[in-house]
Scaffold this motif. Structure first.
Motif, PDB file in Angstrom:
ATOM      1  N   UNK A 185       0.832  -1.207   0.000  1.00  0.00           N
ATOM      2  CA  UNK A 185       0.000   0.000   0.000  1.00  0.00           C
ATOM      3  C   UNK A 185       0.865   1.254   0.000  1.00  0.00           C
ATOM      4  N   UNK A 186       1.968   1.213   0.749  1.00  0.00           N
ATOM      5  CA  UNK A 186       2.872   2.360   0.771  1.00  0.00           C
ATOM      6  C   UNK A 186       3.507   2.585  -0.601  1.00  0.00           C
ATOM      7  N   UNK A 187       3.909   1.495  -1.234  1.00  0.00           N
ATOM      8  CA  UNK A 187       4.642   1.638  -2.494  1.00  0.00           C
ATOM      9  C   UNK A 187       3.728   1.790  -3.698  1.00  0.00           C
ATOM     10  N   UNK A 188       2.439   1.530  -3.524  1.00  0.00           N
ATOM     11  CA  UNK A 188       1.496   1.666  -4.626  1.00  0.00           C
ATOM     12  C   UNK A 188       1.403   3.124  -5.057  1.00  0.00           C
ATOM     13  N   UNK A 189       1.337   3.337  -6.338  1.00  0.00           N
ATOM     14  CA  UNK A 189       1.226   4.697  -6.870  1.00  0.00           C
ATOM     15  C   UNK A 189      -0.163   4.929  -7.441  1.00  0.00           C
ATOM     16  N   UNK A 190      -1.158   4.515  -6.688  1.00  0.00           N
ATOM     17  CA  UNK A 190      -2.535   4.671  -7.130  1.00  0.00           C
ATOM     18  C   UNK A 190      -2.880   6.149  -7.162  1.00  0.00           C
ATOM     19  N   UNK A 191      -3.484   6.562  -8.263  1.00  0.00           N
ATOM     20  CA  UNK A 191      -3.932   7.952  -8.366  1.00  0.00           C
ATOM     21  C   UNK A 191      -5.168   8.141  -7.505  1.00  0.00           C
ATOM     22  N   UNK A 192      -5.382   9.334  -7.053  1.00  0.00           N
ATOM     23  CA  UNK A 192      -6.581   9.634  -6.287  1.00  0.00           C
ATOM     24  C   UNK A 192      -6.249  10.147  -4.912  1.00  0.00           C
ATOM     25  N   UNK A 193      -7.262  10.199  -4.050  1.00  0.00           N
ATOM     26  CA  UNK A 193      -7.079  10.834  -2.762  1.00  0.00           C
ATOM     27  C   UNK A 193      -6.230  10.050  -1.773  1.00  0.00           C
ATOM     28  N   UNK A 194      -6.005   8.798  -1.987  1.00  0.00           N
ATOM     29  CA  UNK A 194      -5.183   8.033  -1.058  1.00  0.00           C
ATOM     30  C   UNK A 194      -5.421   6.548  -1.189  1.00  0.00           C
ATOM     31  N   UNK A 195      -4.647   5.778  -0.453  1.00  0.00           N
ATOM     32  CA  UNK A 195      -4.751   4.324  -0.474  1.00  0.00           C
ATOM     33  C   UNK A 195      -5.250   3.859   0.887  1.00  0.00           C
ATOM     34  N   UNK A 196      -6.130   2.866   0.857  1.00  0.00           N
ATOM     35  CA  UNK A 196      -6.702   2.338   2.098  1.00  0.00           C
ATOM     36  C   UNK A 196      -6.333   0.875   2.250  1.00  0.00           C
ATOM     37  N   UNK A 197      -6.169   0.478   3.495  1.00  0.00           N
ATOM     38  CA  UNK A 197      -5.984  -0.939   3.793  1.00  0.00           C
ATOM     39  C   UNK A 197      -6.336  -1.153   5.260  1.00  0.00           C
ATOM     40  N   UNK A 198      -6.473  -2.405   5.621  1.00  0.00           N
ATOM     41  CA  UNK A 198      -6.711  -2.758   7.013  1.00  0.00           C
ATOM     42  C   UNK A 198      -5.498  -3.502   7.516  1.00  0.00           C
ATOM     43  N   UNK A 199      -5.215  -3.316   8.798  1.00  0.00           N
ATOM     44  CA  UNK A 199      -4.074  -3.995   9.403  1.00  0.00           C
ATOM     45  C   UNK A 199      -4.375  -4.246  10.868  1.00  0.00           C
ATOM     46  N   UNK A 200      -3.785  -5.314  11.364  1.00  0.00           N
ATOM     47  CA  UNK A 200      -3.869  -5.587  12.788  1.00  0.00           C
ATOM     48  C   UNK A 200      -2.636  -4.974  13.420  1.00  0.00           C
ATOM     49  N   UNK A 201      -2.868  -4.145  14.402  1.00  0.00           N
ATOM     50  CA  UNK A 201      -1.757  -3.499  15.091  1.00  0.00           C
ATOM     51  C   UNK A 201      -1.752  -4.017  16.518  1.00  0.00           C
ATOM     52  N   UNK A 202      -0.624  -3.914  17.160  1.00  0.00           N
ATOM     53  CA  UNK A 202      -0.566  -4.357  18.547  1.00  0.00           C
ATOM     54  C   UNK A 202       0.074  -3.294  19.414  1.00  0.00           C
ATOM     55  N   UNK A 203      -0.471  -3.228  20.601  1.00  0.00           N
ATOM     56  CA  UNK A 203       0.030  -2.291  21.603  1.00  0.00           C
ATOM     57  C   UNK A 203       1.155  -2.962  22.382  1.00  0.00           C
ATOM     58  N   UNK A 204       1.953  -2.177  23.064  1.00  0.00           N
ATOM     59  CA  UNK A 204       3.023  -2.774  23.868  1.00  0.00           C
ATOM     60  C   UNK A 204       2.523  -3.754  24.930  1.00  0.00           C
ATOM     61  N   UNK A 205       1.271  -3.592  25.394  1.00  0.00           N
ATOM     62  CA  UNK A 205       0.734  -4.514  26.400  1.00  0.00           C
ATOM     63  C   UNK A 205       0.206  -5.805  25.784  1.00  0.00           C
ATOM     64  N   UNK A 206       0.324  -5.929  24.449  1.00  0.00           N
ATOM     65  CA  UNK A 206      -0.107  -7.146  23.760  1.00  0.00           C
ATOM     66  C   UNK A 206      -1.518  -7.086  23.208  1.00  0.00           C
ATOM     67  N   UNK A 207      -2.266  -6.048  23.523  1.00  0.00           N
ATOM     68  CA  UNK A 207      -3.630  -5.894  23.020  1.00  0.00           C
ATOM     69  C   UNK A 207      -3.601  -5.666  21.518  1.00  0.00           C
ATOM     70  N   UNK A 208      -4.513  -6.360  20.821  1.00  0.00           N
ATOM     71  CA  UNK A 208      -4.617  -6.172  19.371  1.00  0.00           C
ATOM     72  C   UNK A 208      -5.589  -5.039  19.072  1.00  0.00           C
ATOM     73  N   UNK A 209      -5.250  -4.291  18.040  1.00  0.00           N
ATOM     74  CA  UNK A 209      -6.107  -3.212  17.563  1.00  0.00           C
ATOM     75  C   UNK A 209      -6.281  -3.425  16.070  1.00  0.00           C
ATOM     76  N   UNK A 210      -7.525  -3.540  15.646  1.00  0.00           N
ATOM     77  CA  UNK A 210      -7.799  -3.634  14.217  1.00  0.00           C
ATOM     78  C   UNK A 210      -7.973  -2.204  13.710  1.00  0.00           C
ATOM     79  N   UNK A 211      -7.261  -1.893  12.642  1.00  0.00           N
ATOM     80  CA  UNK A 211      -7.250  -0.514  12.171  1.00  0.00           C
ATOM     81  C   UNK A 211      -7.452  -0.436  10.673  1.00  0.00           C
ATOM     82  N   UNK A 212      -8.137   0.613  10.280  1.00  0.00           N
ATOM     83  CA  UNK A 212      -8.223   0.969   8.863  1.00  0.00           C
ATOM     84  C   UNK A 212      -7.244   2.120   8.678  1.00  0.00           C
ATOM     85  N   UNK A 213      -6.369   1.972   7.691  1.00  0.00           N
ATOM     86  CA  UNK A 213      -5.349   2.984   7.439  1.00  0.00           C
ATOM     87  C   UNK A 213      -5.581   3.621   6.083  1.00  0.00           C
TER      88      UNK A 213
END
Length: 191
Positions: free
Chosen positions: A114-142
């Motif tokens: 997604x970072x390297x994609x050169x899609x034209x338009x307002x931006x690129x979207x994706x979903x990712x699972x992120x984790x906090x230092x305490x181990x909690x998972x956070x589902x995020x739309x970026x």
């Protein structure tokens, strides 16, 4: 006569000197007034810039969406309060850290794409699972954007915590599976 002639010359020189002095003082006064006008315009422009900066800072800092500004190596340069809350890290501890260190290993490759994609338009979207230092998972739309006109060396990322939505989707999926199993079980009993 010679004395009168010399006195007349000195008098003429003095008049010429006074005229030049008055013209010079007039020019200085006009220049001083011009500088005052320019100074007022600069003060007004500075106040407008300061107001605009404060508005931007408020929008950035207190937005409900997490905002990150990354350098070209995906190192966090800036993060707002919501971003720090999403990741469960004090904001001052985010600067200088690798953004990808908060992303689940299995999601990093798609995020890199997604970072390297050169899609034209307002931006690129994706979903990712992120984790906090305490181990909690956070589902995020970026939403990733870069503005080559402004700065091709930086990425701006908006992060929305979609954990509650993902949990509801999982619950719905489990309920649907349980319902399917119950219907299947009832059908088998009735046969």
């Amino acid at each position: 006569r010679k004395a009168e002639s010399l006195a007349a010359e000195k008098s003429a020189d003095r008049r010429e000197f006074r005229a030049e002095k008055e013209a010079f003082l007039h020019e200085i006064e006009v220049h001083r007034i011009e500088l005052q006008i320019q100074n007022e315009e600069l003060r007004r422009a500075q106040q407008e810039i300061l107001a605009s900066r404060n508005l931007y800072a408020d929008l950035f800092e207190f937005a409900p969406v997490g905002y990150f500004i990354l350098d070209r190596y995906f190192i966090i340069e800036h993060a707002n309060l919501a971003a720090a809350r999403i990741l469960g890290v004090d904001r001052h501890r985010l600067s200088g850290r690798r953004f990808m260190s908060f992303v689940k290993h299995s999601d990093r490759e798609s995020l890199f794409r997604s970072f390297s994609s050169r899609v034209e338009g307002p931006g690129r979207r994706c979903e990712a699972t992120m984790h906090r230092p305490d181990g909690t998972r956070v589902y995020a739309e970026l939403k990733i954007s870069e503005n080559a006109e402004v700065d091709a060396e930086r990425y701006r990322i908006a992060v929305v915590d979609i954990t509650a939505r993902k949990q509801m989707e999982d619950e719905l999926r489990r309920s649907r599976d349980e319902l399917s199993q119950a219907v299947l079980s009832l059908n088998q009993r009735s046969e």
